[in-house]
Design an enzyme around this catalytic site. Structure first.
Site, short mmCIF file in Angstrom:
data_model
loop_
_atom_site.label_atom_id
_atom_site.label_comp_id
_atom_site.label_asym_id
_atom_site.label_seq_id
_atom_site.Cartn_x
_atom_site.Cartn_y
_atom_site.Cartn_z
N ASP A 93 0.81 -1.23 0.00
CA ASP A 93 0.00 0.00 0.00
C ASP A 93 0.84 1.28 0.00
OD1 ASP A 93 -2.60 -1.09 -0.05
OD2 ASP A 93 -2.41 -1.65 2.05
N ASP A 133 -6.37 -4.17 -5.85
CA ASP A 133 -6.05 -2.83 -5.33
C ASP A 133 -4.61 -2.41 -5.66
OD1 ASP A 133 -7.72 -4.61 -3.87
OD2 ASP A 133 -7.89 -3.24 -2.19
N1 GLY Z 1 -7.27 -1.48 -0.31
C1 GLY Z 1 -8.21 -1.95 0.60
C2 GLY Z 1 -9.61 -1.56 0.26
O1 GLY Z 1 -9.90 -1.11 -0.83
O2 GLY Z 1 -10.46 -1.72 1.10
#
Ligand code: GLY
Length: 423
Positions: free
Chosen positions: A142, A200
């Site tokens: 992330d 993601d």
């Molecule tokens: N990246 C985690 C979500 O979209 O909840």
């Protein structure tokens, strides 16, 4: 310019400004409310060393059972701890190592971009600088969300000599999670998977292109393209919806295809579809490789077909019950709008993507979704869903819904040539 022409030009400008005011009042409302909410939040959380993430919400087991289409016994062990009564309805803060830590500073940067308000700029810089230790962090994929939304926007709007090194170091750490055999960046270090990659992760690739621009090194682009190319054949179904989690074996073969936050393994989790259209549009912007554009268009077309809500704000999962009580996900809508707006500038039939994104943004800017000043614990948008499958953050504000809403307004205004000061 002759006097007559000058008068005509001036009248036209006044007329245009007048039209903008009337036609785009919803944009001004959105920005003004966001500025109020975010500055209120900045002052209220000052000194905590934390970021605003959401509002603590509870869950009802029967509702979850209905939404997930499962007997309670099947999922109840996976639920997060129910927040204590004193927390319910209150602002939920998070630390800087949370995946969402970059969105609050990023939102402040967008407000500064719109308004030129120096007080907002000071808060944006303050909350961005709090994230400096993340440059050393390697424990998640992330990093792009965290640092590109904060430092990346700082670089655009208030560049200085120290930002490039922060972004390059973070990009190096993201690349350290790339496995050459598999061809992907590893997403998570938790769970029972061998090498989990979630959709993601496409959102973290923009950081790598920023690092390439800053360093002149091609290695970042190579990692980004390998990741996108491996994801295309493995993450997507024939109908262009995507799985949430693909886990790989060490030889690059697929271990399993699953969901973590969606309704079930075969469903289309709304935010996942949004990350996908945004991600493939972004990588086309950076590479101009037609395969990515074609892919992004197919995802966008799928979204327009599958989202059945009248206002285009999807349910939390495309396969959730089509019911008035089914929680929406405004964050998925905002991310989708951003992706579609950019896509609309890249294709001949871009008007359909633009119109769809405009519909989303206009609807998010109504009282149904946009919080009244001082309400919603200082967040901008209402009605997002974080992880219903875990009983977590259901029908609440989310800092990333706010961030992508503002990014959507920025993209919209840029395409239309709208300036905040003329609204
Ligand atoms: N990246 C985690 C979500 O979209 O909840």
């Amino acid at each position: 310019m002759k006097l007559n022409n000058l008068i005509i030009a001036a009248s036209a400008a006044i007329l245009m400004t007048g039209c903008q005011t009337e036609e785009y009042g919803w944009i001004k409302t959105g920005i003004d409310r966001a500025q109020h909410q975010l500055m209120l939040t900045a002052s209220e959380i000052d000194g905590t060393g934390m970021m605003p993430r959401s509002i603590w919400s509870g869950y009802d087991l029967d509702m979850l059972s209905y939404q997930l289409g499962k007997d309670k016994a099947v999922f109840k062990d996976s639920l997060r701890t129910h927040p204590t009564a004193d927390k319910l309805g209150k602002r939920r803060l998070c630390g800087i190592y949370d995946w969402t830590s970059g969105f609050f500073p990023g939102s402040l940067w967008y407000i500064y971009e719109f308004t030129g308000n120096e007080a907002v700029k000071a808060e944006a810089a303050k909350y961005t600088n709090m994230l400096n230790p993340i440059r050393e962090y390697t424990g998640t994929h992330d990093l792009g969300f965290m640092m590109n939304c904060s430092y990346g926007n700082a670089l655009r709007l208030a560049p200085n000599d120290t930002i490039p090194a922060v972004l390059i170091q973070t990009a190096d750490n993201l690349c350290s999670r790339f496995n050459d055999e598999i061809g992907c960046i590893r997403s998570w270090d938790f769970g029972r998977w061998n090498f989990p990659v979630i959709i993601d992760n496409m959102m973290n690739l923009d950081l790598l292109f920023n690092a390439e621009r800053l360093s002149g090194k091609p290695c970042y682009r190579n990692v980004a393209m390998r990741h996108a190319d491996t994801t295309m054949p493995n993450h997507f179904r024939e109908n262009m919806t995507c799985w949430h989690v693909i886990s790989y074996n060490n030889d690059g073969s697929v271990e399993c295809k699953e969901t973590f936050q969606g309704k079930n393994h075969d469903s289309a989790w709304s935010r996942g579809q949004a990350w996908a259209v945004y991600g493939y549009t972004a990588i086309y912007r950076e590479t101009k490789e037609p395969r990515y554009l074609e892919f992004a268009q197919k995802i966008a077309d799928m979204i327009m077909e599958k989202v059945t809500t009248e206002d285009a704000i999807p349910y939390w999962d495309y396969d959730a019950p089509a019911d008035t009580d089914t929680p929406r996900d405004a964050s998925a809508a905002a991310v989708t709008a951003c992706g579609m707006l950019e896509l609309s500038t890249m294709t001949e039939d871009g008007a359909k993507y633009f119109d769809y994104a405009e519909k989303i943004l206009k609807n998010l800017s109504t009282d149904a979704y946009l919080a009244a000043p001082g309400e919603n614990e200082g967040f901008v948008l209402k009605h997002s869903t974080g992880s219903l499958a875990h009983g977590s953050e259901i029908d609440v504000p989310l800092n990333y819904a706010d961030y992508y809403y503002l990014e959507g307004l920025q993209r919209y205004m840029k395409i239309k040539g709208i300036e905040y000061r003329n609204l």
